[in-house]
Motif scaffolding. Structure first.
Motif, PDB file in Angstrom:
ATOM      1  N   TRP A  28      36.053  35.813  36.102  1.00 45.24           N
ATOM      2  CA  TRP A  28      37.278  34.861  36.348  1.00 45.24           C
ATOM      3  C   TRP A  28      38.007  33.594  35.413  1.00 45.24           C
ATOM      4  O   TRP A  28      39.038  33.846  35.570  1.00 45.24           O
ATOM      5  N   VAL A  88      39.074  35.134  32.942  1.00 43.90           N
ATOM      6  CA  VAL A  88      41.119  35.952  32.794  1.00 43.90           C
ATOM      7  C   VAL A  88      41.845  34.634  33.177  1.00 43.90           C
ATOM      8  O   VAL A  88      43.396  34.531  32.528  1.00 43.90           O
ATOM      9  N   LEU A 113      45.586  34.069  31.071  1.00 41.71           N
ATOM     10  CA  LEU A 113      47.079  33.638  31.329  1.00 41.71           C
ATOM     11  C   LEU A 113      47.757  33.027  31.776  1.00 41.71           C
ATOM     12  O   LEU A 113      48.673  32.479  31.617  1.00 41.71           O
ATOM     13  N   VAL A 172      46.095  42.624  32.844  1.00 42.30           N
ATOM     14  CA  VAL A 172      45.614  41.280  32.834  1.00 42.30           C
ATOM     15  C   VAL A 172      45.123  41.525  30.932  1.00 42.30           C
ATOM     16  O   VAL A 172      45.668  40.382  30.351  1.00 42.30           O
ATOM     17  N   THR A 200      37.807  43.776  29.350  1.00 41.90           N
ATOM     18  CA  THR A 200      38.912  44.304  30.696  1.00 41.90           C
ATOM     19  C   THR A 200      38.203  45.515  31.656  1.00 41.90           C
ATOM     20  O   THR A 200      37.300  45.781  32.477  1.00 41.90           O
ATOM     21  N   VAL A 212      36.367  43.356  33.744  1.00 39.65           N
ATOM     22  CA  VAL A 212      36.871  42.936  34.860  1.00 39.65           C
ATOM     23  C   VAL A 212      37.210  44.261  35.825  1.00 39.65           C
ATOM     24  O   VAL A 212      37.318  44.343  37.347  1.00 39.65           O
TER      25      VAL A 212
END
Length: 553
Positions: free
Chosen positions: A13, A16, A20, A424, A530, A534
């Motif tokens: 996380w 990620v 982002l 994502v 991902t 993810v």
């Protein structure tokens, strides 16, 4: 058992969120761009006006502000393909070599007699001696001026090729030195073009060598190809020559002389010695300024060696005029009143403020070593760039929507997890592009659209393996774990081969091909991340909360 350690979850996380966060500024492109421009003004010590302060406050300074740079086809700008006339350097080298050859042969005058330079083709130096029987001694003297070639391919070779026929000595650059000179000229030309473009603050120009003697120049955001040619197409060659006469257009040059017009008075011409005392290479700095009359001018400063050479020349030529020549025109021809040993001076002429500033930029960047001929020029309007962006957005939205619907219909809840990971994934691609400062082109958008289609391939492999494992009735947790484990090798194999293709495209290609390769390669990396991490983490979080006895994929 289906489990991911806490530290692993935090790391996933965290990556990620970081990706982002770097992608977020691209959602507010104009505002962040103005913020970055204002920050550059402050960093460079410029005036902080109300407008600059407002732009600076338009984006929080604690957030990332890196943007994906837009290429020529998306932003609009100018495209040039230039050919460098490397042969010009050969002639300049031979002309600069003549004083050394003359002085060396004068020391052997008892053997070779009198010497005189002869007319010769460009890139060739011919010297006639009066005593032909001293040719062997003369050749030895001239060959002693040769230096080792400063390149790996020319190791062991000399810079000069010296031959004699009758009473004439012929000097040219050796083949190894020509090859080294060509490479050096191209590298210098690319660097000087880059400096000139960077001086005016353009964004992310593309300046690349193509082939043996060509340079590709693409500058987003500039008005037109003509404007770009004006900036980089001028050699800005500044030289200082002894003056041997002045008069009208009917003046005729003697051997090794030039007749050049005055920049201020087209009817005034000067006869000059062809070999300059100093050149632009002897300049260390140039800045726009104003002279004692308040008119625009350019202040320059010489290098240490240049200052020493000009000091020695002015000491021995007090009372003689010398000319300051810029690109074939005499800016001024003052008389040396006293020795000039300060190492600095001023160029005054019929300049505008803009003209003096541009001249200072060109001189500060350095003179192009050879003339450039523009083989291709193209201007891409900003409206066309905006249309390209709009078309790319439509393609991405259509492709993304089709993939999202397909995954949702085919795999239900698991398809929803894959769709979240796909969104994502796109964000991570833009985050990586922003972090590395890459330039996005129209083929780059095609690479992103292709990645959207490829991104779910790994999820499809995983979900199909989970379906197969569910048939063995080992329980949903074990089926999910085995599905991910058994699909991993196939995912790696498929994506590694595609990544190798992207690397080959980047290494062997140029321009738009490289843009496509960059987005494709980054998309492969983010897609694998991902899909394997993810999506698995999303499935695990759902499974831990619901604890279903059976699942449907």
């Amino acid at each position: 058992m289906l489990n991911i350690p806490l530290w692993n979850r935090v790391l996933i996380w965290g990556l990620v969120a970081l990706g982002l966060a770097f992608a977020a500024p691209n959602l507010f492109y104009p505002r962040v761009e103005r913020h970055n421009d204002a920050a550059a003004v402050v960093q460079n010590g410029g005036d902080v006006t109300d407008e600059v302060a407002a732009d600076l406050a338009g984006w929080p300074s604690f957030l990332p502000s890196s943007l994906v740079n837009l290429g020529l086809d998306l932003r609009g700008g100018a495209h040039l393909l230039a050919q460098v006339q490397v042969e010009d350097v050969y002639a300049a080298r031979m002309d600069a070599l003549w004083p050394d050859v003359r002085d060396a042969l004068r020391e052997a005058r008892d053997t070779v007699g009198t010497i005189r330079r002869q007319e010769a083709p460009a890139g060739e130096l011919r010297v006639r001696i009066s005593q032909a029987d001293g040719m062997d001694a003369a050749l030895a003297v001239v060959r002693a001026l040769s230096q080792p070639v400063s390149s790996l391919t020319g190791a062991g070779s000399g810079t000069l090729a010296v031959s004699g026929a009758g009473d004439v000595i012929t000097v040219t650059l050796s083949e190894a030195e020509r090859a080294a000179t060509d490479d050096r000229t191209m590298r210098q030309s690319v660097e000087i073009v880059r400096r000139r473009v960077d001086e005016v603050g353009t964004r992310e120009p593309t300046i690349q060598r193509q082939g043996d003697d060509r340079i590709l120049i693409q500058v987003p955001g500039i008005g037109s190809a003509e404007e770009l040619k004006t900036l980089i197409g001028t050699t800005a060659r500044l030289t200082f020559h002894p003056v041997t006469g002045r008069g009208g257009s009917d003046m005729t040059p003697q051997a090794r002389e030039l007749v050049l017009p005055s920049m201020d008075d087209p009817t005034q011409f000067y006869r000059l010695e062809q070999t300059p005392v100093l050149s632009g290479e002897d300049l260390s700095d140039a800045q726009p300024a104003f002279d004692q009359n308040g008119l625009p001018s350019v202040n320059f400063r010489l290098t240490t060696s240049g200052a020493r050479t000009f000091c020695e020349y002015s000491q021995s030529n007090v009372g003689a005029p010398f000319a300051i020549v810029l690109d074939g025109e005499v800016i001024s021809a003052p008389t040396i009143r006293e020795a000039i040993c300060g190492g600095s001076g001023q160029i005054s002429g019929n300049f505008s403020v803009e003209g003096s500033t541009q001249l200072a930029v060109l001189l500060r960047a350095g003179a192009l070593p050879a003339e450039m001929t523009f083989l291709e020029e193209r201007t891409v309007g900003p409206d066309l760039g905006a249309d390209s962006i709009a078309a790319g957005e439509v393609a991405a939205v259509v492709a993304g929507s089709a993939v999202l619907i397909f995954m949702l219909v085919s795999y239900g809840l698991f398809g929803l997890f894959a769709n979240i990971a796909l969104i994502v994934n796109v964000g991570l691609i833009f985050g990586l592009l922003s972090m590395i400062g890459a330039t996005l082109t129209l083929p780059g958008i095609a690479g992103i659209v292709l990645t959207i289609g490829m991104a779910v391939d790994a999820n499809v492999l995983i979900f199909e393996r989970i379906r197969e494992e569910l048939k063995t009735a080992k329980g949903p947790a074990r089926a999910i774990e085995l599905g991910y484990d058994k699909a991993r090798s196939a995912i790696y194999d498929a994506n590694i081969t595609t990544f190798i293709t992207a690397v080959i495209l980047y290494v062997m290609g140029s321009g738009p091909v490289r843009g496509f390769a960059i987005t494709l390669g980054l998309g492969i990396v983010t897609s694998v991340f991902t899909a394997l991490y993810v999506t698995r983490l999303l499935v695990l979080m759902w499974f831990d909360r619901r604890r279903p006895k059976t699942i449907e994929v």
